[in-house]
Design an enzyme around this catalytic site. Sequence first.
Site, PDB file in Angstrom:
ATOM      1  N   ALA A  59      48.048 104.406  25.464  1.00 21.76           N
ATOM      2  CA  ALA A  59      47.242 104.044  24.152  1.00 21.76           C
ATOM      3  C   ALA A  59      45.855 104.018  24.459  1.00 21.76           C
ATOM      4  CB  ALA A  59      47.786 102.933  23.480  1.00 21.76           C
ATOM      5  N   CYS A  60      45.212 104.900  25.280  1.00 20.72           N
ATOM      6  CA  CYS A  60      43.769 104.784  25.518  1.00 20.72           C
ATOM      7  C   CYS A  60      43.287 106.012  25.230  1.00 20.72           C
ATOM      8  CB  CYS A  60      43.370 104.232  26.988  1.00 20.72           C
ATOM      9  SG  CYS A  60      43.988 102.449  27.169  1.00 20.72           S
ATOM     10  N   GLY A  61      43.724 106.941  24.434  1.00 19.38           N
ATOM     11  CA  GLY A  61      43.093 108.105  24.244  1.00 19.38           C
ATOM     12  C   GLY A  61      43.600 109.547  24.758  1.00 19.38           C
ATOM     13  N   LYS A  62      44.626 109.842  25.246  1.00 22.57           N
ATOM     14  CA  LYS A  62      44.737 110.988  25.964  1.00 22.57           C
ATOM     15  C   LYS A  62      45.056 112.073  24.809  1.00 22.57           C
ATOM     16  CE  LYS A  62      48.014 109.461  28.558  1.00 22.57           C
ATOM     17  NZ  LYS A  62      47.917 108.117  28.151  1.00 22.57           N
ATOM     18  N   ARG A  90      57.928 100.279  25.756  1.00 24.19           N
ATOM     19  CA  ARG A  90      58.274 100.122  27.228  1.00 24.19           C
ATOM     20  C   ARG A  90      58.456  98.871  27.729  1.00 24.19           C
ATOM     21  NH1 ARG A  90      54.947 101.681  30.337  1.00 24.19           N
ATOM     22  NH2 ARG A  90      53.315 101.980  29.063  1.00 24.19           N
ATOM     23  N   ARG A 135      40.019 101.144  28.910  1.00 27.09           N
ATOM     24  CA  ARG A 135      39.330 100.573  27.670  1.00 27.09           C
ATOM     25  C   ARG A 135      38.530  99.546  28.510  1.00 27.09           C
ATOM     26  NH1 ARG A 135      41.305 100.742  22.470  1.00 27.09           N
ATOM     27  NH2 ARG A 135      42.967 102.237  22.407  1.00 27.09           N
ATOM     28  N   HIS A 169      49.703 110.980  35.064  1.00 24.56           N
ATOM     29  CA  HIS A 169      49.690 110.755  33.543  1.00 24.56           C
ATOM     30  C   HIS A 169      48.499 111.225  33.081  1.00 24.56           C
ATOM     31  CE1 HIS A 169      50.070 107.007  30.652  1.00 24.56           C
ATOM     32  NE2 HIS A 169      50.686 107.997  30.269  1.00 24.56           N
ATOM     33  N   TYR A 178      64.462 102.998  23.353  1.00 25.17           N
ATOM     34  CA  TYR A 178      62.947 103.249  22.616  1.00 25.17           C
ATOM     35  C   TYR A 178      62.469 103.813  23.970  1.00 25.17           C
ATOM     36  CZ  TYR A 178      58.949 102.906  19.743  1.00 25.17           C
ATOM     37  OH  TYR A 178      57.873 103.297  18.960  1.00 25.17           O
ATOM     38  N   GLU A 226      33.340 113.015  18.788  1.00 28.22           N
ATOM     39  CA  GLU A 226      32.041 112.822  19.447  1.00 28.22           C
ATOM     40  C   GLU A 226      32.202 112.930  20.786  1.00 28.22           C
ATOM     41  OE1 GLU A 226      29.704 113.276  17.625  1.00 28.22           O
ATOM     42  OE2 GLU A 226      29.785 112.306  15.611  1.00 28.22           O
ATOM     43  N   ASN A 227      33.364 112.840  21.350  1.00 27.97           N
ATOM     44  CA  ASN A 227      33.670 112.832  23.011  1.00 27.97           C
ATOM     45  C   ASN A 227      33.424 114.270  23.455  1.00 27.97           C
ATOM     46  OD1 ASN A 227      34.167 109.971  22.881  1.00 27.97           O
ATOM     47  ND2 ASN A 227      36.539 110.265  22.775  1.00 27.97           N
ATOM     48  N   ASP A 230      50.039 114.177  27.709  1.00 25.45           N
ATOM     49  CA  ASP A 230      50.499 113.011  28.352  1.00 25.45           C
ATOM     50  C   ASP A 230      50.767 113.117  29.826  1.00 25.45           C
ATOM     51  OD1 ASP A 230      51.110 109.819  27.894  1.00 25.45           O
ATOM     52  OD2 ASP A 230      52.996 110.491  28.260  1.00 25.45           O
ATOM     53  N   ARG A 238      55.484 105.494  16.698  1.00 26.11           N
ATOM     54  CA  ARG A 238      55.212 106.745  17.334  1.00 26.11           C
ATOM     55  C   ARG A 238      55.775 107.982  16.219  1.00 26.11           C
ATOM     56  NH1 ARG A 238      53.101 107.076  22.945  1.00 26.11           N
ATOM     57  NH2 ARG A 238      52.605 104.745  23.264  1.00 26.11           N
TER      58      ARG A 238
HETATM   59  P1  GTP Z   1      50.067 106.904  25.053  1.00 25.14           P
HETATM   60  O1  GTP Z   1      50.798 108.104  24.331  1.00 25.14           O
HETATM   61  O2  GTP Z   1      50.477 105.850  24.986  1.00 25.14           O
HETATM   62  O3  GTP Z   1      49.939 107.409  26.556  1.00 25.14           O
HETATM   63  O4  GTP Z   1      48.509 107.065  24.458  1.00 25.14           O
HETATM   64  P2  GTP Z   1      47.403 107.921  24.560  1.00 25.14           P
HETATM   65  O5  GTP Z   1      46.439 107.755  25.723  1.00 25.14           O
HETATM   66  O6  GTP Z   1      47.678 109.426  24.157  1.00 25.14           O
HETATM   67  O7  GTP Z   1      46.379 107.253  23.317  1.00 25.14           O
HETATM   68  P3  GTP Z   1      46.008 107.928  21.847  1.00 25.14           P
HETATM   69  O8  GTP Z   1      45.361 109.274  21.820  1.00 25.14           O
HETATM   70  O9  GTP Z   1      47.252 108.055  21.079  1.00 25.14           O
HETATM   71  O10 GTP Z   1      45.195 106.936  21.532  1.00 25.14           O
HETATM   72  C1  GTP Z   1      45.661 105.405  21.244  1.00 25.14           C
HETATM   73  C2  GTP Z   1      44.598 104.827  20.454  1.00 25.14           C
HETATM   74  O11 GTP Z   1      43.534 104.716  20.712  1.00 25.14           O
HETATM   75  C3  GTP Z   1      44.960 105.372  18.862  1.00 25.14           C
HETATM   76  O12 GTP Z   1      44.875 104.095  17.882  1.00 25.14           O
HETATM   77  C4  GTP Z   1      43.386 106.154  18.545  1.00 25.14           C
HETATM   78  O13 GTP Z   1      43.001 106.085  17.496  1.00 25.14           O
HETATM   79  C5  GTP Z   1      42.514 105.163  19.543  1.00 25.14           C
HETATM   80  N1  GTP Z   1      41.506 105.929  20.127  1.00 25.14           N
HETATM   81  C6  GTP Z   1      41.722 107.268  20.864  1.00 25.14           C
HETATM   82  N2  GTP Z   1      40.401 107.813  21.140  1.00 25.14           N
HETATM   83  C7  GTP Z   1      39.705 107.049  20.787  1.00 25.14           C
HETATM   84  C8  GTP Z   1      38.183 107.032  21.020  1.00 25.14           C
HETATM   85  O14 GTP Z   1      37.521 108.138  21.314  1.00 25.14           O
HETATM   86  N3  GTP Z   1      37.292 105.691  20.512  1.00 25.14           N
HETATM   87  C9  GTP Z   1      38.189 104.668  19.847  1.00 25.14           C
HETATM   88  N4  GTP Z   1      37.399 103.809  19.584  1.00 25.14           N
HETATM   89  N5  GTP Z   1      39.430 104.789  19.808  1.00 25.14           N
HETATM   90  C10 GTP Z   1      40.118 105.749  20.383  1.00 25.14           C
HETATM   91  C1  SPV Z   2      52.866 105.587  27.098  1.00 22.97           C
HETATM   92  O1  SPV Z   2      53.232 104.316  27.185  1.00 22.97           O
HETATM   93  O2  SPV Z   2      52.256 106.036  28.169  1.00 22.97           O
HETATM   94  C2  SPV Z   2      53.890 106.704  26.431  1.00 22.97           C
HETATM   95  C3  SPV Z   2      54.781 106.038  25.511  1.00 22.97           C
HETATM   96  O3  SPV Z   2      53.313 107.765  26.690  1.00 22.97           O
HETATM   97  S1  SPV Z   2      56.391 106.012  26.340  1.00 22.97           S
HETATM   98  O4  SPV Z   2      56.740 107.379  26.331  1.00 22.97           O
HETATM   99  O5  SPV Z   2      57.020 104.893  25.598  1.00 22.97           O
HETATM  100  O6  SPV Z   2      56.176 105.507  27.658  1.00 22.97           O
HETATM  101 MN    MN Z   3      51.571 108.136  27.794  1.00 17.34          MN
END
Ligand code: GTP
Ligand code: SPV
Ligand code: MN
Length: 600
Positions: free
Chosen positions: A261-264, A69, A408, A238, A209, A504-505, A285, A377
């Site tokens: 990319a913070c763990g959803k 994005r 984070r 979100h 993309y 562990e969460n 998401d 992805r």
């Molecule tokens: P978007 O699809 O971008 O919205 O991301 P998301 O919020 O769904 O994040 P996702 O679960 O895909 O995790 C993103 C990254 O963070 C990955 O590389 C995971 O391995 C890492 N991650 C997820 N959960 C944890 C956690 O509890 N601890 C750590 N250290 N890393 C984590």
């Molecule tokens: C995000 O960035 O929060 C995503 C990936 O879920 S995207 O669909 O590219 O926005």
């Molecule tokens: Mn997302």
Amino acid sequence: MTQNEGLDLWINEIKELCQPDAIRICDGSPKEFHEMMGLLENAGVAKKLNEDLRPNSYLVRSDPADVARVESRTFICSETEEEAGPTNNWADPQEMRGKLRSLFRGCMRGRTMFVIPFSMGPVGSPIAHIGVEISDSPYVVASMHIMTRVGKSVLDELGPEGQFVPCVHSVGFPIADGIVDVPWPCNPDNLYISHFPSSREIWSFGSGYGGNALLGKKCFALRIASIMARDEGWMAEHMLILKLTNSEGVTKYIAGAFPSACGKTNLAMLVPTIPGYTVETVGDDICWMKFGEDGQLYAINPEAGFFGVAPGTGMSTNPNAMLALNENCIFTNVAETMDGDIWWEGMTSEAPDQLIDWRGQNWTPGSGAPAAHPNARFTVSAAQCPVIADEWEELKGVPISAILFGGRRATVVPLVNEATSWNQGTFFGSIVSSEKTAAASGTIGELRRDPMAMLPFCGYNMADYWQHWIDIGKRHGARLPKIFYVNWFRKDEQGSFIWPGFGENSRVLEWIFKRCDGAVDAVETPIGMLPTLDGLNLDQLGLSEDAIASLLRVDADGWMTELPLIEDYYASFGEHVPEELKEELEELKRKLEAVTVNVA
Ligand code: GTP
Ligand code: SPV
Ligand code: MN
């Protein structure tokens, strides 16, 4: 063409503007999906993976200039700049329309214009909404098949008079005047992802993309939907949605907002490490929530698939995602193994000896650059997730008991704290800050405020959005979910994560589950309720006392240092910040001062 006159008129208007060679109304069928993938294979951008290893799956390599994005090219074209607020890029709607007209004129020459009717949410759900995306990208068509519900049932639901959100997308690369097509056409120098709040329209040009191009996702389900939600009294967030069941079979549904990319995705399908609990997935998401007649908040997942971060996903971190990816997937910008399968960093602890990287180059371990792009992805149907909840397509949604916020944060923010009120929870949401990730272009690791994980996704003034949260609280006080702030990402002095995370969460989820029932004590602190030392199950984790202390401590000095930053942040929104949030900030200040004085 369709049964809907408004839709037909619009299709014609866009056709006149974009001048495609052909038009196709998409039906969402498997046959259509395979035709699209065939087009992408012929273009040399998609490769069918080894049928024995990864049936019916494809690897797609995007242009290296089109991998995430682009927030700097995302615009909210409200009537005034103030309506968009200081966190959005505002553009004058008249000016933007002019720019877009000239960019879109003739932009689909030599291409087919696909018309994709889609539903965000199960067709027929009172929480769902319909959109129609026009796109010149077969990759978008195939991805929308997986990510949304596409086809005739949507047109039937729309009927002759129904309203839809119009979404226009072009890769911005006409094949005319001697120009030959390329594998991944795009136009990164003329990128516009534009939203028009007053007419609820989306126009996206120049990228193929993810969130730039699959317009049902961030553009519609968050930016436009957040505006609809404000106007109509609901919530477009979100957030993941998970179903948590304890050993007595009691179930609670939890929604959670974490920045990109913070763990959803990981939290939504985690495998608990503690006995007695199971987690099932409703969404990973986006979450749309409306109040039922019983006063309870109900949520649906408006999507039908996962567009998940590949790197870091492996059997040890997210086995349910790995199992979902066995077949029928599109992988974008991952690496390719020599036997025609896929790989990315974190899928296995050791990399294969040889790979073809996301750019199509030979790759060997130790070559420096990652084999998969950090924002590589997978695209997969949610139905393939082994722990998808039976009720994930329930038309009325699922009742939400708790809302989590998180980001984070290497320091200051503890593992978990519980807001003592909706307003305090809204305050926590408004001050979430998080390190930037590869999900959007820009500097990775930079700390920024990302309120409610909505910074890139709120379609109007962020502080007005906070007001919407406060107003929801006033209107629906009795049965609101409890709000928690969590942080899996604290680091020690060596820079390693203190908390093991992932499965562990579940230990924190258990505490939240019990707090919802008042079944476990908590300590009152300036930042709300924190676990007692024996309230949180830390058995067999092997964490040192120091580690536990830093995870569960109120870092009063750290918070004191944050206060002026929060004040400055609030000040950037001027008059728009809700009084209730300013009061929460004052309250926090008073309580922290009392604590630091006590200690001194
Ligand atoms: P978007 O699809 O971008 O919205 O991301 P998301 O919020 O769904 O994040 P996702 O679960 O895909 O995790 C993103 C990254 O963070 C990955 O590389 C995971 O391995 C890492 N991650 C997820 N959960 C944890 C956690 O509890 N601890 C750590 N250290 N890393 C984590
Ligand atoms: C995000 O960035 O929060 C995503 C990936 O879920 S995207 O669909 O590219 O926005
Ligand atoms: Mn997302």
